[in-house]
Design a protein around this motif. Structure first.
Motif, PDB file in Angstrom:
ATOM      1  N   ASP A   1      71.761 -31.678   5.689  1.00 16.88           N
ATOM      2  CA  ASP A   1      71.523 -31.850   4.256  1.00 16.88           C
ATOM      3  C   ASP A   1      71.949 -30.617   3.447  1.00 16.88           C
ATOM      4  OD1 ASP A   1      70.544 -34.326   4.863  1.00 16.88           O
ATOM      5  OD2 ASP A   1      68.471 -33.655   4.993  1.00 16.88           O
TER       6      ASP A   1
ATOM      7  N   PRO B   1      71.190 -36.136  -5.811  1.00 21.89           N
ATOM      8  CA  PRO B   1      70.765 -37.235  -6.700  1.00 21.89           C
ATOM      9  C   PRO B   1      70.580 -36.806  -8.150  1.00 21.89           C
ATOM     10  CG  PRO B   1      68.942 -36.484  -5.328  1.00 21.89           C
ATOM     11  CD  PRO B   1      70.161 -35.795  -4.816  1.00 21.89           C
ATOM     12  N   ASP B   2      70.351 -35.513  -8.392  1.00 19.87           N
ATOM     13  CA  ASP B   2      70.094 -35.040  -9.752  1.00 19.87           C
ATOM     14  C   ASP B   2      71.334 -34.473 -10.421  1.00 19.87           C
ATOM     15  OD1 ASP B   2      67.391 -35.677  -9.380  1.00 19.87           O
ATOM     16  OD2 ASP B   2      66.984 -33.712  -8.478  1.00 19.87           O
TER      17      ASP B   2
ATOM     18  N   GLU C   1      80.323 -41.229   0.027  1.00 23.86           N
ATOM     19  CA  GLU C   1      79.042 -41.657  -0.550  1.00 23.86           C
ATOM     20  C   GLU C   1      77.866 -40.949   0.093  1.00 23.86           C
ATOM     21  OE1 GLU C   1      76.840 -45.819  -1.861  1.00 23.86           O
ATOM     22  OE2 GLU C   1      78.711 -45.849  -0.713  1.00 23.86           O
ATOM     23  N   ARG C   2      77.910 -40.729   1.414  1.00 21.01           N
ATOM     24  CA  ARG C   2      76.791 -40.084   2.094  1.00 21.01           C
ATOM     25  C   ARG C   2      76.636 -38.627   1.657  1.00 21.01           C
ATOM     26  NH1 ARG C   2      78.234 -36.946   6.437  1.00 21.01           N
ATOM     27  NH2 ARG C   2      80.442 -37.002   7.022  1.00 21.01           N
TER      28      ARG C   2
ATOM     29  N   LYS D   1      80.219 -38.704 -10.925  1.00 25.94           N
ATOM     30  CA  LYS D   1      80.453 -38.763  -9.481  1.00 25.94           C
ATOM     31  C   LYS D   1      81.572 -39.764  -9.192  1.00 25.94           C
ATOM     32  CE  LYS D   1      75.754 -37.688  -7.846  1.00 25.94           C
ATOM     33  NZ  LYS D   1      74.595 -38.207  -7.050  1.00 25.94           N
TER      34      LYS D   1
ATOM     35  N   VAL E   1      83.252 -41.634  -5.823  1.00 28.92           N
ATOM     36  CA  VAL E   1      83.181 -41.860  -4.376  1.00 28.92           C
ATOM     37  C   VAL E   1      84.588 -41.778  -3.777  1.00 28.92           C
ATOM     38  CG1 VAL E   1      82.575 -43.490  -2.544  1.00 28.92           C
ATOM     39  CG2 VAL E   1      81.117 -43.276  -4.579  1.00 28.92           C
TER      40      VAL E   1
ATOM     41  N   LEU F   1      77.597 -37.530  -1.524  1.00 29.75           N
ATOM     42  CA  LEU F   1      77.153 -37.573  -2.922  1.00 29.75           C
ATOM     43  C   LEU F   1      75.651 -37.813  -3.032  1.00 29.75           C
ATOM     44  CD1 LEU F   1      80.045 -39.618  -4.601  1.00 29.75           C
ATOM     45  CD2 LEU F   1      79.696 -37.131  -4.622  1.00 29.75           C
ATOM     46  N   THR F   2      75.096 -38.551  -2.064  1.00 34.36           N
ATOM     47  CA  THR F   2      73.646 -38.827  -2.123  1.00 34.36           C
ATOM     48  C   THR F   2      72.812 -37.574  -1.886  1.00 34.36           C
ATOM     49  OG1 THR F   2      73.645 -39.433   0.229  1.00 34.36           O
ATOM     50  CG2 THR F   2      73.945 -41.212  -1.359  1.00 34.36           C
ATOM     51  N   LEU F   3      73.441 -36.503  -1.398  1.00 31.96           N
ATOM     52  CA  LEU F   3      72.703 -35.248  -1.223  1.00 31.96           C
ATOM     53  C   LEU F   3      72.357 -34.611  -2.560  1.00 31.96           C
ATOM     54  CD1 LEU F   3      74.775 -33.621   1.689  1.00 31.96           C
ATOM     55  CD2 LEU F   3      72.606 -34.865   1.867  1.00 31.96           C
TER      56      LEU F   3
END
Length: 403
Positions: A13, A42-43, A35-36, A48, A50, A38-40
């Motif tokens: 992470d 969220p704020d 995508e995996r 963004k 992909v 970018l999800t790190l």
């Protein structure tokens, strides 16, 4: 256009990102990544994008962007990553790289194995044969697989070549809660369904009995399977290889490969090179395949067809050996002349004065530096009561260097 920062993600992470990397990400206006990744974040307040199969679209956006951009990559972006593509399509002075620990480094650390002597192979979008060629040439390999060239497919190819002497570490979902490392052998890989995110580590433990022969320069003729013993004789072969003056990373065309004896010997002189064995005769090609497997060649590709027609798709050669021309000598020489760089060498073995004369005339007209050596070989007869010599037909070895 503003600078583009390409940042490698850590294994675990956000803990894997340095403060500098996190600051650059927070200041970015456009964040690009899988995508995996970018999800790190969220704020993240900017845009963004992909990154998937839309690589051309992403490159186009970057070429026309005047925003602060960060591209997220896995591990080291310059290790089988997006870095190569970006450098090909964007001014390199605009790109800054912040590498991180790669999945391969992490995998070797988990199994407590040094990795500085390993070869790194990416099977992504390439021929399975090419990937396995690199594996079998080394004792330790780290393989990045894909959906098609998965660990099972690699295992099947290794077993088909009787190269089953590797210990296998299937490292899946590294750095996640689903992380798993399974230890097995090549046959055992066939029983596993690997996770899409995996690194395959292979460490050779033994050499299969069928592949314990380690050739040296001047392999005895009897070691090759061939058509009616039609083969470049051992002594002639050694002289031919000397005239080719091979260096470790060259590209060699072997036209009229016959039994494959020249390209097999050349394979051990070109550890980082590429060799193309061109042969039109089906029976000869079968024998070449047997010989390639027996001598554990690494960099030889067998090309089916009649030269010069089949040469078009091959990379340009540094060296060319012509052992047979199928009656198309001038056409072959014309094609080779167009593809060979200045300083390149052609070595041609002729057993008739007609072939020698024709080749010598061509190279003279084309402005090559030409040397001809006549080789006369006589060997003692085996199983004879008297030490008598048996002479072979002379061979004319013509060397032509392109000015």
């Amino acid at each position: 256009m503003k600078s583009i920062h390409v940042i490698g993600a850590g294994i675990v992470d956000q803990e894997g990102f340095t403060p500098q990397a996190l600051e650059l990400i927070n200041r970015a206006e456009l964040l690009i990544g899988a995508e995996r990744l970018l999800t790190l974040f969220p704020d993240f307040s900017g845009e963004k994008l992909v990154l998937g199969k839309n690589l051309a679209e992403v490159v186009s956006r970057l070429q026309n962007s005047d925003r602060r951009v960060v591209v997220l990559a896995s591990g080291d972006p310059l290790f089988f990553g997006i870095g190569r593509t970006l450098l090909r399509n964007l001014p390199e002075e605009l790109i800054e790289f912040l590498p991180n620990v790669t999945s391969v480094q992490y995998a070797f650390a988990k199994i407590r194995e040094p990795w500085d002597d390993a070869v790194f192979v990416s099977a992504h979008g390439r021929e399975l044969k090419d990937a396995v060629d690199r594996i079998v040439a080394n004792d330790k390999a780290a393989v990045l697989t894909d959906e098609t060239n998965n660990p099972g497919a690699i295992a099947r190819e290794l077993l088909s070549r009787r190269r089953g002497g590797y210990k296998a570490y299937l490292c899946e979902n590294l750095g996640t809660e689903e992380e798993r490392i399974r230890v097995t052998d090549i046959k055992g890989l066939l029983e596993f369904e690997a996770a899409p995110l995996n690194v395959l580590l292979l460490i050779k433990e033994y050499e299969d009995d069928a592949h314990q022969y380690v050739p040296t320069l001047g392999i005895p003729d009897d070691e090759f399977v061939t058509v009616k013993k039609l083969i470049t004789k051992e002594e002639v072969r050694v002289i031919t290889l000397a005239k080719l003056k091979l260096r470790h990373d060259m590209c060699l065309w072997d036209i009229g490969a016959g039994s494959g004896s020249i390209c097999i010997e050349a394979d051990h002189l070109l550890p980082n090179g590429r060799i193309f064995a061109v042969e039109r005769n089906e029976e000869c090609r079968q024998f070449i395949k047997e010989n390639l497997q027996k001598f554990n060649t690494r960099n030889v590709s067998l090309i089916e067809g009649l030269a010069p027609d089949c040469l078009e798709e091959l990379p340009d050669p540094d060296r060319v050996f012509i052992g047979g021309s199928g009656g198309k000598l001038w056409e072959i020489l014309d094609t080779v002349d167009q593809r060979l760089a200045t300083g390149g060498r052609i070595v041609l073995n002729a057993i008739t004065l007609d072939t020698l004369t024709a080749a010598n005339e061509y190279f003279g007209n084309a402005g090559y530096q030409v040397e001809v050596v006549t080789v006369n070989i006589a060997r003692t007869r085996p199983l004879s009561d008297y030490k008598m010599f048996e002479a072979y037909n002379p061979v004319y070895i013509l060397t032509a260097v392109k000015d």
